[in-house]
Design a protein around this motif. Structure first.
Motif, PDB file in Angstrom:
ATOM      1  N   ASN A 106       0.859  -1.182   0.000  1.00 60.93           N
ATOM      2  CA  ASN A 106       0.000   0.000   0.000  1.00 60.93           C
ATOM      3  C   ASN A 106       0.896   1.234   0.000  1.00 60.93           C
ATOM      4  OD1 ASN A 106      -2.666  -1.302   0.288  1.00 60.93           O
ATOM      5  ND2 ASN A 106      -1.896  -1.911   2.302  1.00 60.93           N
ATOM      6  N   LYS A 126      -3.528   1.784 -15.071  1.00 60.31           N
ATOM      7  CA  LYS A 126      -4.886   1.253 -15.033  1.00 60.31           C
ATOM      8  C   LYS A 126      -5.051   0.243 -13.903  1.00 60.31           C
ATOM      9  CE  LYS A 126      -3.684  -1.853 -18.887  1.00 60.31           C
ATOM     10  NZ  LYS A 126      -2.472  -1.142 -19.294  1.00 60.31           N
ATOM     11  N   ASN A 127      -6.261   0.210 -13.357  1.00 58.07           N
ATOM     12  CA  ASN A 127      -6.601  -0.800 -12.356  1.00 58.07           C
ATOM     13  C   ASN A 127      -6.817  -2.134 -13.058  1.00 58.07           C
ATOM     14  OD1 ASN A 127      -6.574   1.264 -10.459  1.00 58.07           O
ATOM     15  ND2 ASN A 127      -8.774   1.632 -10.629  1.00 58.07           N
ATOM     16  N   THR A 167      -7.076  -6.680 -12.525  1.00 61.20           N
ATOM     17  CA  THR A 167      -7.014  -7.945 -11.787  1.00 61.20           C
ATOM     18  C   THR A 167      -6.741  -9.050 -12.793  1.00 61.20           C
ATOM     19  OG1 THR A 167      -8.585  -7.197 -10.098  1.00 61.20           O
ATOM     20  CG2 THR A 167      -8.257  -9.580 -10.324  1.00 61.20           C
ATOM     21  N   LYS A 207      -3.706  -8.160  -8.179  1.00 64.08           N
ATOM     22  CA  LYS A 207      -4.668  -7.068  -8.273  1.00 64.08           C
ATOM     23  C   LYS A 207      -3.989  -5.771  -7.884  1.00 64.08           C
ATOM     24  CE  LYS A 207      -9.171  -5.475  -6.570  1.00 64.08           C
ATOM     25  NZ  LYS A 207     -10.329  -5.793  -5.692  1.00 64.08           N
ATOM     26  N   VAL A 208      -4.195  -4.733  -8.681  1.00 60.52           N
ATOM     27  CA  VAL A 208      -3.634  -3.424  -8.370  1.00 60.52           C
ATOM     28  C   VAL A 208      -4.693  -2.353  -8.652  1.00 60.52           C
ATOM     29  CG1 VAL A 208      -2.643  -3.145 -10.697  1.00 60.52           C
ATOM     30  CG2 VAL A 208      -1.691  -1.861  -8.760  1.00 60.52           C
ATOM     31  N   THR A 209      -4.807  -1.389  -7.751  1.00 63.89           N
ATOM     32  CA  THR A 209      -5.752  -0.283  -7.920  1.00 63.89           C
ATOM     33  C   THR A 209      -5.049   1.030  -7.614  1.00 63.89           C
ATOM     34  OG1 THR A 209      -6.521  -0.467  -5.615  1.00 63.89           O
ATOM     35  CG2 THR A 209      -7.758  -1.681  -7.302  1.00 63.89           C
ATOM     36  N   TYR A 210      -5.409   2.065  -8.385  1.00 66.00           N
ATOM     37  CA  TYR A 210      -4.876   3.413  -8.190  1.00 66.00           C
ATOM     38  C   TYR A 210      -6.034   4.394  -8.074  1.00 66.00           C
ATOM     39  CZ  TYR A 210      -0.313   1.680  -9.804  1.00 66.00           C
ATOM     40  OH  TYR A 210       0.859   0.999  -9.942  1.00 66.00           O
ATOM     41  N   THR A 211      -5.905   5.345  -7.175  1.00 67.86           N
ATOM     42  CA  THR A 211      -6.852   6.451  -7.067  1.00 67.86           C
ATOM     43  C   THR A 211      -6.060   7.718  -6.763  1.00 67.86           C
ATOM     44  OG1 THR A 211      -7.212   6.036  -4.701  1.00 67.86           O
ATOM     45  CG2 THR A 211      -8.769   5.020  -6.248  1.00 67.86           C
ATOM     46  N   MET A 220      -2.048   3.840  -4.023  1.00 69.05           N
ATOM     47  CA  MET A 220      -1.881   2.581  -4.754  1.00 69.05           C
ATOM     48  C   MET A 220      -2.016   1.419  -3.782  1.00 69.05           C
ATOM     49  SD  MET A 220       0.482  -0.104  -5.537  1.00 69.05           S
ATOM     50  CE  MET A 220       2.178   0.267  -5.874  1.00 69.05           C
ATOM     51  N   SER A 221      -2.744   0.372  -4.219  1.00 65.10           N
ATOM     52  CA  SER A 221      -2.878  -0.843  -3.428  1.00 65.10           C
ATOM     53  C   SER A 221      -2.607  -2.035  -4.335  1.00 65.10           C
ATOM     54  CB  SER A 221      -4.280  -0.950  -2.824  1.00 65.10           C
ATOM     55  OG  SER A 221      -4.414  -2.135  -2.083  1.00 65.10           O
ATOM     56  N   GLN A 222      -1.725  -2.935  -3.895  1.00 62.13           N
ATOM     57  CA  GLN A 222      -1.306  -4.057  -4.734  1.00 62.13           C
ATOM     58  C   GLN A 222      -1.299  -5.345  -3.915  1.00 62.13           C
ATOM     59  OE1 GLN A 222       2.160  -3.750  -7.661  1.00 62.13           O
ATOM     60  NE2 GLN A 222       3.118  -4.913  -6.018  1.00 62.13           N
TER      61      GLN A 222
END
Length: 643
Positions: free
Chosen positions: A561, A577-578, A580, A591-595, A603-605
């Motif tokens: 994180n 890009k987010n 999965t 899985k990776v998400t960006y905001t 960022m969370s991975q």
């Protein structure tokens, strides 16, 4: 008692010739053709090759003793500078006084002089250096001088081992090609030595009888053996090499068929009833009374197991010899010098005295390779572990491993089969655990300042095997596989690092890292690598071919994180890009998400490995998953400085 048989080398040469073996030059003699050889005929790119590799084993056994004399001779041709490392020799040997010794060390280097004359230079006694590797294991080191492209080096030595009845395997293959490999085994004729080949079924073999037909001398040979190249995350190096293992039946042979289980039971009972085991498991070990008294006051069986385990584990510092060999447990405890087998049988001894049900277990570690269950031979094992029981579960224990929690099975035997030595029921058990025992969680908080430099702190938690790995400073480079790691990212500077360890086995290890990072920039655009603190970020599966099965060791989980705060003079211009992705059977998951908002990027991975063992036939799917994942991990966060 059968007397030791001595076979002079000239007799050996005569018989190998009679038996249609390859003619072998004497030690210290060389054919000019070997010095003129420019490349390996069957592997032209090899930096060096073994012209000759001979292992000659003489096994003598009687009701009163067992004795093995092993003569080893190796001749190596160097083709270029990349072959120089193969002229630095390290010979490990069992060094217990009275049990084993190494002697008759010899070394020769052959070169041409300026006039094309063969120059032979012998090493002197002072050129051989002995050192202690781990307890009861020594290493002889020596390096050949004046090596150049075209040189040939040769060395030989003899080892003597008493009261040891396991026969060394024939390792046919190695890191450089072998022109001729020869394994010679001499045994009493009333015994029967059977063998099992791996990675080949085309070796030459023959034998003859000698000394009034009392002994059998058997020759095994193989020509033009290609080199073996390691692959990352492969199973044991030994598992994949061309090799042969042996089993000796002193009183004659037994056909396998459906007898394997009975033979394993017989071998297991033989181990339990040996003088080194049967008389020591229940003996009182001086100096352990306080541990036993304290343990018996602990009501919880699990806590009692943990207490005894910790007391034994903390007794020894550093690396110990991984072996099934052991001697006197009292002496080992008093001296503080012990093998892995001695440490674990001391553990078994103390657990029994603390009223814990426990059983010795024969294991083959990951480095030693898988056990072939169809080939009953205790020589396939390289360790003795312990299975301990509380009221609801059992634990596989190895107190010789530093920083290993008793709550987790030893990583070096995970997903392997072990022989459980209960006197009433000797049987096989698979050591498995589906938890993500290699687990790491990282939280990164960073600030981007006005000049585009990032300053931050990362807090990393290491759980279970990740904790053990991080704390164990005795690991060798090849165990850490550092050669597969990327260099430190450009612009990253570690300012400080601090570890906090509670000392409680199940608590994670905390590490705090302070760092600065100067991202690459073009004009007003700054390109931030979100993986800057990822320790291992090189894709290990770039090759389109795979020749070995895959072994990830255990199930794994990595969490990252990250929060990057930026001043109002910057804005988030582009985020990766987010995404999965997962393997069809969910054995891999990423899985990776960006905001982003006006002041921060988040960022969370998550990356998970949910199955440890894969066949090489599954490699195309694995390669595709990692290619996609590493492609996503390579995407950068782009921040723009406002005008």
């Amino acid at each position: 008692m059968i007397k030791k048989l001595f076979i002079p080398f000239y007799t050996f040469l005569l018989y190998t010739s009679v038996q249609a073996q390859k003619s072998i030059p004497g030690f210290g003699k060389i054919d000019a053709a070997d010095l003129l050889l420019k490349a390996c005929p069957f592997e032209p790119d090899a930096p060096a090759m073994k012209l000759l590799d001979v292992l000659d084993i003489d096994f003598h056994i009687s009701p009163y003793e067992a004795r093995i004399k092993t003569e080893r001779r190796v001749r190596i041709k160097v083709f270029n500078e990349k072959g120089y490392p193969y002229t630095t020799i390290r010979i490990p040997y069992f060094s217990k006084k009275g049990i084993a010794k190494i002697k008759e060390l010899s070394g020769v280097i052959y070169n041409f002089d300026a006039n094309g004359k063969v120059i032979i230079k012998r090493l002197e006694k002072k050129d051989f250096f002995k050192e202690k590797a781990v307890e009861n294991i020594g290493i002889v080191n020596f390096t050949f001088p004046n090596v150049k492209p075209g040189s040939v080096i040769e060395y030989s030595y003899t080892t003597i081992e008493n009261d040891i009845i396991s026969i060394s395997p024939w390792i046919i293959q190695g890191e450089i090609p072998v022109a001729y490999s020869l394994y010679i085994l001499t045994t009493p004729v009333e015994s029967k030595a059977i063998n099992r080949m791996f990675a080949t079924d085309t070796v030459e073999s023959n034998y003859f009888l000698l000394k009034y037909d009392q002994f059998r001398r058997t020759f095994y040979s193989k020509k033009n053996v290609p080199s073996f190249h390691r692959e990352q995350y492969m199973t044991s190096y030994k598992d994949n090499l061309m090799r042969c293992i042996f089993k000796l039946f002193p009183l004659g042979g037994v056909s396998f068929g459906n007898m394997s289980d009975a033979m394993w039971r017989s071998a297991g009972l033989q181990f339990l009833q040996s003088k080194y085991i049967e008389t020591q498991i229940g003996k009182t070990i001086p100096g352990t009374e306080k541990i036993i008294d304290t343990a018996n006051k602990i009501s919880s069986l699990t806590d009692r197991i943990g207490f005894v385990y910790d007391a034994v584990q903390k007794k020894w510092a550093g690396r110990v010899e991984q072996t099934t060999k052991l001697e006197d447990l009292s002496e080992a405890w008093t001296s503080g010098s012990a093998s892995s087998a001695e440490i674990n049988l001391i553990l078994l001894n103390l657990l029994e005295k603390a009223n814990i049900k426990c059983i010795p277990v024969l294991v083959s570690t990951r480095n030693n390779g898988f056990v072939d269950k169809t080939f009953p031979s205790l020589g396939q094992f390289d360790g003795v572990d312990v299975m301990a029981f509380d009221s609801t579960k059992y634990y596989f224990l190895d107190a010789s491993i530093k920083f290993q929690s008793f709550q987790n099975p030893p990583l070096n035997v995970l997903n392997r089969e072990a022989l459980v030595l209960s006197p009433d029921s000797i049987q096989w058990a698979t050591i498995s655990d589906n938890r993500p025992l290699l687990k790491q969680s990282s939280d990164v908080y960073a600030d981007l300042n006005e000049n585009g430099t990032i300053e931050g702190t990362a807090t990393v938690q290491y759980f279970d095997y990740a904790k053990s790995y991080k704390l164990d400073t005795t690991l060798l480079d090849d165990e850490r596989e550092e050669k597969f790691m990327d260099k430190k990212p450009l612009g990253l500077k570690i300012l400080a690092s601090k570890q906090e360890n509670s000392g409680i086995a199940d608590d994670p290890l905390f590490e705090t890292i302070d760092f600065t990072y100067e991202p690459q920039n073009t004009g007003d655009f700054y390109f931030i690598d979100p993986q800057i603190l990822t320790a291992k970020n090189k894709n290990p599966f770039l090759s389109d071919k795979r020749i070995t099965d895959l072994d990830f060791g255990c199930n794994q989980m990595f969490v990252l994180n990250m929060q990057i705060h930026f001043p109002s003079s910057f804005q988030a211009e582009n985020l990766p890009k987010n995404m999965t992705i997962r393997a069809p059977d969910s054995s891999f998951f990423y899985k990776v998400t960006y905001t982003a908002d006006k002041e921060n990027v988040y960022m969370s991975q998550l990356f998970e490995i949910k199955r440890a063992m894969f066949s090489k036939d599954e490699y195309p799917g694995i390669q595709d998953f990692f290619k996609r994942m590493y492609g996503l991990m390579a995407e950068e966060i782009i921040l723009k400085k406002k005008k």
